[in-house]
Design a protein around this motif. Structure first.
Motif, PDB file in Angstrom:
ATOM      1  N   ARG A 190       0.831  -1.204   0.000  1.00  0.00           N
ATOM      2  CA  ARG A 190       0.000   0.000   0.000  1.00  0.00           C
ATOM      3  C   ARG A 190       0.867   1.257   0.000  1.00  0.00           C
ATOM      4  NH1 ARG A 190      -3.534  -1.915   3.592  1.00  0.00           N
ATOM      5  NH2 ARG A 190      -2.383  -1.027   5.323  1.00  0.00           N
ATOM      6  N   TYR A 247       3.572   1.810  -1.386  1.00  0.00           N
ATOM      7  CA  TYR A 247       4.133   2.099  -2.709  1.00  0.00           C
ATOM      8  C   TYR A 247       3.088   1.937  -3.804  1.00  0.00           C
ATOM      9  CZ  TYR A 247       8.596   2.305  -0.468  1.00  0.00           C
ATOM     10  OH  TYR A 247       9.631   2.690   0.335  1.00  0.00           O
ATOM     11  N   SER A 248       1.804   2.010  -3.423  1.00  0.00           N
ATOM     12  CA  SER A 248       0.684   1.870  -4.358  1.00  0.00           C
ATOM     13  C   SER A 248       0.835   0.620  -5.223  1.00  0.00           C
ATOM     14  CB  SER A 248       0.576   3.113  -5.256  1.00  0.00           C
ATOM     15  OG  SER A 248       0.630   4.279  -4.494  1.00  0.00           O
ATOM     16  N   GLY A 285      -0.838  -2.193  -5.109  1.00  0.00           N
ATOM     17  CA  GLY A 285      -2.083  -2.833  -5.521  1.00  0.00           C
ATOM     18  C   GLY A 285      -2.156  -4.313  -5.182  1.00  0.00           C
TER      19      GLY A 285
END
Lengths: 484, 235
Positions: free
Chosen positions: A354, A356-357, A359
Motif C-alpha cells: 500500500r 508504494y501503491s 495494488g
C-alpha cells in the motif's frame, strides 16, 4: 588453531551438579530431559547448541530463574554442595551468578559505581564490606575508567565487564554467561577471553553458553553440546574436527568472486566525511556498489558502521562529500523486530504494498513469496526466529520496485554458524544489491557471494585483503550433524 | 541537540556533598525567587533574572563541565530565542506584543526557570528520589522509578533506530506505526528486567538526607539572592 586439552577434573571439587534434571515451561514440552552433569572449580565449560535447544533454559535452571516461569522442574541441582533445587533466584545467584545476554538491562542506578555499591549493600548489608567488595572487583576487572560513567554510555564490552564485576560482588563459586559474545567486536571478544582466563585463575567455575563458540574453544576445558534435552561431551570430537578443518582449509573463502559483466552502479559514496560532536566518524569514505553486489563492512563497535549505513540510505546527510543512489534504499536494523510494524505477516505485505501503491498484484506476489520461505501468513512477525525475520524483511524489501540496495546492520548476531551460512546464501542469491555491517570478521568465513569486503577504522573505509584467504575450520556437514 | 538537552537532566556525582533537603530547597527556592522577582522594579527587574541565570550557569558548569553546560545551554537558548524572535517580529509588523525589553527579560526568565527545573534532576539522585518516595509511603513506585530509569534510555535508542527503519521502509509514510515494534521491545525488555532484578535485586531503600555541612553554601546563595526581595517586602 584452537587448543583444547581436557584435564584430570576428578581432582577438582564440584561446584555445580545437575542430577537427572528435567524441565518444561508451563504447559509445554520437556526442554531438558534428564541432564546429568558436574561442573568443577577452575573449569571453563563451553555449552553449545542450536537455536531453541535450551541453552538459556539450562542457564535459568542453574541460576534459579526458572521459578519466574511457572515451569516444572524434576531432579536435583546442587551448588557448592548445597541443594539449590528450590532456592529462589537471589539465593542461587549468590553462589552461581548469571550474566545475561543484554547487560544494559542489569543496571538499577544510572551511574555504574552507584549501581555496584547499591548491589553490594544488598548482598553484604554493611557499608564497609560493600565498599571493599566493589573496589576489589573494580580493580580485578580494571574498570576504573568507566565507574563514573552512565550505564548507557558504556560500549557493549564495557557493559558486560561492568556486569561481571557486579556478579562477582557476592563472591559466587560459578559464573554463567548467556551469549556473552553477542554484539562484541574483535577487541571485545579478546577482552572477554582474557576475562574468562582471569576468572579461572581466581578459582571460579565458568560456564559459557554461546552460538559463536570458536573464540571460546581455545580456553574451554570441556565443550558440551545441548541436543534433544541432554548434554553430550563433544570436546574430543570438536578438537579433532577443528584440527582437520584447519589442515584442509574447509570452506575457503570465495570472496572477491567478481561482478557480473555490465552491471550498473546503484550506489556511490564519494569523499564522504561525517562527524558527531566535533569528533570525526567518517573520513573521506569512497564506495561503489553495483547491481546484485554483496558488500561487507567490518569494524569495531563505535567505528561508524551504522552511521555509514544511514548515510548510504540517505537518512543522514554527510558533512562533506556526496552519496549518489539509483533508486531507494531499505534499512534492516540490528534489532530486527524494529523492522516490523504489523500484527501478522499478511498485514506486513499489505502495508508495504500500500505504501508504494503496489495494488492487489503486489500483495498476491508478496504472499506467494512469503509462503515459499515457509512462514505462516497469519503469524506475528515478532514470533519468528531471528533468521526467519531477516528472510521475511528481505522478501518484503524486494516488493518495493524502486529499491536498489538493502542495507543490513549486523544481521548475523545471535545466529549459529549454520544459520549464518544459510542467511548468507539467502543474501547472496537476492537480486538487490546488499551492504552488510559486521563487527566480528568470523562471519566472513561464510562469504561465498561477497564481492567486496572492507574494514572501517579511524573513519576510513579500506579493502580488507587478509580475510580473502581465510578459511573456516568446520565444514557444513559437521555443523548439520552438530545441530541436528 | 536533543542528546545534549537530555544530559542536562542527568544526576551528577558531585552533588553528593549536599543533603537531599538542601538540594530540594535550593532548586525550589530558585523557581520561587524567579516567580516573585516579577514584583521588582527599576534596574532590578532586568538584572535579577540575569543574576539567577548566572548562578545557575555556574552550578551547571561545576556539575557537568563547561563544554557540556555550554552545549546544553545553547540548545535551550536556541528554542527560547526562536520564541522571542517571533514576538519581536510581531512587534515589528505592528501586531500586539510586549516591549523589546520585556521580550529579553521574559526569555531570560524562561531560560532560568528551565535551568532551575533541570537542577532538580541534576542534584537529586535516583536513590534520593526513591528515598523521598519511600518516606511518602510509595515503596513499590520507588522500584518502578528504577525500572523506568533503565527502560527510558534504551527506548530512546530504539526509537531512533525504528524511525530510520520505518521511514525508509514505507518511504516516509506510516511513521506512527513505529509504535508497534517499540511496544514489543518494551515488553520484551520488561521481562528481561524482571529476570535481572530477581538475580540482582536493587536496593529499594533510598537515601534522603536532611543536612550536610556543604548545604550552608546552597542556603547562603539562596539568602543572598532573596535579600532584594526581602528588603522590598519589608519596605
Amino acid at each position: 588453531m584452537p587448543a583444547v586439552f581436557p584435564r584430570c577434573l576428578q581432582i577438582m571439587s564440584i561446584t555445580v551438579e545437575l542430577e537427572d534434571v528435567w524441565f518444561k515451561y508451563g504447559g509445554g514440552k520437556w526442554v531438558l530431559k534428564g541432564v546429568n552433569q558436574r561442573f568443577y572449580e577452575k573449569e571453563v565449560v563451553l555449552v553449545i547448541g542450536g537455536t531453541g535447544s535450551g541453552k538459556t533454559t539450562l542457564a535459568r535452571v542453574i541460576s534459579g530463574l526458572w521459578r519466574l516461569y511457572e515451569g516444572e522442574l524434576k531432579g536435583r541441582i546442587s551448588i557448592g554442595g548445597v541443594d539449590a533445587t528450590d532456592a529462589n533466584p537471589t539465593a542461587s545467584h549468590c553462589s552461581a551468578s548469571l550474566v545475561g545476554q543484554n547487560p544494559y538491562l542489569y543496571f538499577a542506578e544510572p551511574i555504574l559505581l552507584d549501581d555496584l555499591l547499591s548491589h553490594a549493600m544488598s548482598v553484604w548489608r554493611d557499608e564497609g564490606a560493600a565498599k571493599r567488595a566493589v573496589s576489589k572487583y573494580v580493580e580485578a576487572l580494571q574498570i576504573f575508567s568507566i565507574v563514573n560513567k552512565y550505564f548507557f554510555e558504556l560500549s557493549g564490552g564495557e557493559a558486560r565487564r561492568a556486569l561481571v564485576a557486579k556478579s562477582l560482588v557476592s563472591n559466587p563459586s560459578a559464573i554463567l554467561f548467556d551469549e556473552p559474545l553477542m554484539w562484541l567486536d574483535e577487541r571485545g571478544v579478546s577482552e572477554f577471553v582474557k576475562l574468562v582466563e582471569s576468572l579461572k585463575l581466581a578459582g571460579k567455575t565458568v560456564i559459557v553458553f554461546e552460538h559463536r563458540f570458536l573464540p571460546i574453544t581455545r580456553i574451554a576445558d570441556r565443550i558440551l553440546l545441548l541436543k534433544d534435552g541432554g548434554l553430550i561431551d563433544i570436546t574430543d570430537k570438536l578438537v579433532l574436527e577443528l584440527r582437520k578443518g584447519v589442515r584442509q582449509g574447509n570452506n575457503a573463502l570465495l570472496g572477491g568472486g567478481g561482478r557480473p559483466a555490465g552491471s550498473r552502479a546503484v550506489l556511490r559514496a564519494v569523499g564522504v566525511h561525517h562527524s558527531f560532536n566535533s569528533k570525526p566518524i567518517l573520513n573521506g569514505v569512497e564506495l561503489e556498489v553495483r547491481e546484485r553486489d554483496f558488500i561487507a563492512v567490518f569494524g569495531e563497535n563505535g567505528s561508524g558502521k551504522t552511521t555509514l549505513l544511514r548515510i548510504l540510505a540517505g537518512y543522514i546527510k554527510p558533512k562533506k562529500g556526496r552519496v549518489e543512489r539509483l533508486g531507494r534504499a531499505i534499512y534492516i536494523p540490528q534489532n530486527i523486530p524494529l523492522f516490523f510494524t504489523e500484527s501478522s505477516l499478511q498485514r506486513e505485505a499489505e502495508a508495504i504494498c500500500r505504501s508504494y501503491s503496489g495494488g492487489s498484484e503486489c500483495v498476491k506476489n508478496a504472499l506467494k513469496k512469503l509462503e515459499e520461505i515457509g512462514v505462516d501468513l497469519s503469524e506475528s512477525p515478532f514470533n519468528l526466529s531471528h533468521g526467519q525475520q531477516v528472510k521475511v524483511a528481505l522478501e518484503l524489501s524486494k516488493l518495493v520496485k524502486d529499491v536498489s540496495v538493502v542495507l543490513l546492520d549486523e544481521p548475523f548476531s545471535g545466529l549459529t554458524y549454520l544459520d549464518r551460512r544459510k542467511l548468507i546464501g539467502e543474501l547472496a542469491y537476492s537480486e538487490k544489491a546488499k551492504v552488510v555491517s559486521v563487527s566480528y570478521p568470523d562471519a566472513a568465513y561464510f562469504t561465498p557471494g561477497i564481492v567486496g569486503m572492507y574494514r572501517i577504522s579511524d573513519g576510513r573505509l579500506e579493502p580488507l585483503e587478509s580475510l580473502q584467504h581465510s578459511s573456516f575450520p568446520l565444514d557444513e556437514e559437521f555443523l548439520k550433524e552438530l545441530y541436528g | 541537540m536533543l542528546r545534549e538537552l537530555a544530559y542536562i537532566f542527568l544526576y551528577n556525582e558531585k552533588s553528593k556533598a549536599y543533603s537531599t533537603l538542601g538540594k530540594a530547597v535550593f532548586s525550589l527556592s530558585l523557581i520561587s525567587l524567579l516567580y516573585f522577582s516579577t514584583k521588582l522594579g527599576g534596574v532590578l527587574y532586568y538584572a535579577y533574572p540575569i543574576a539567577i541565570a548566572c548562578v545557575e550557569l555556574c552550578l551547571v558548569s561545576y556539575l557537568k563541565g563547561f563544554y557540556r553546560a555550554l552545549k546544553a545551554v545553547t540548545t535551550i537558548a536556541f528554542f527560547i530565542t526562536l520564541g522571542s524572535a517571533v514576538f519581536a517580529f510581531n512587534r515589528l509588523l505592528g501586531y500586539p506584543s510586549p516591549q523589546y525589553g520585556e521580550i529579553v527579560v521574559g526569555a531570560v526568565r524562561v531560560f532560568s526557570f528551565f535551568l532551575a527545573f533541570s537542577l532538580f534532576f541534576q542534584l537529586i539522585s535516583l536513590s534520593e528520589w526513591r528515598g523521598i518516595m519511600i518516606r511518602l509511603g510509595f515503596r513499590n513506585q520507588a522500584l518502578i522509578i528504577s525500572m523506568i530509569n533503565i527502560l527510558l534510555p534504551l527506548t530512546l535508542i530504539h526509537f531512533s533506530e525504528a524511525l530510520v527503519t520505518v521511514k525508509l521502509k514505507y518511504g516516509g509514510k506510516k511513521l506512527t506505526s513505529l509504535v508497534t515494534p517499540l511496544a514489543f521491545l518494551a515488553v520484551m525488555n520488561s521481562r528481561n528486567i524482571v529476570e535481572a532484578y530477581s538475580l540482582y535485586p536493587p536496593r529499594i531503600e533510598g537515601e534522603a538526607s536532611l543536612f550536610k555541612p556543604r548545604d550552608l553554601i546552597l542556603y547562603g546563595i539562596v539568602i543572598a539572592l532573596a535579600a532584594p526581595l526581602i528588603s522590598l517586602a519589608i519596605s
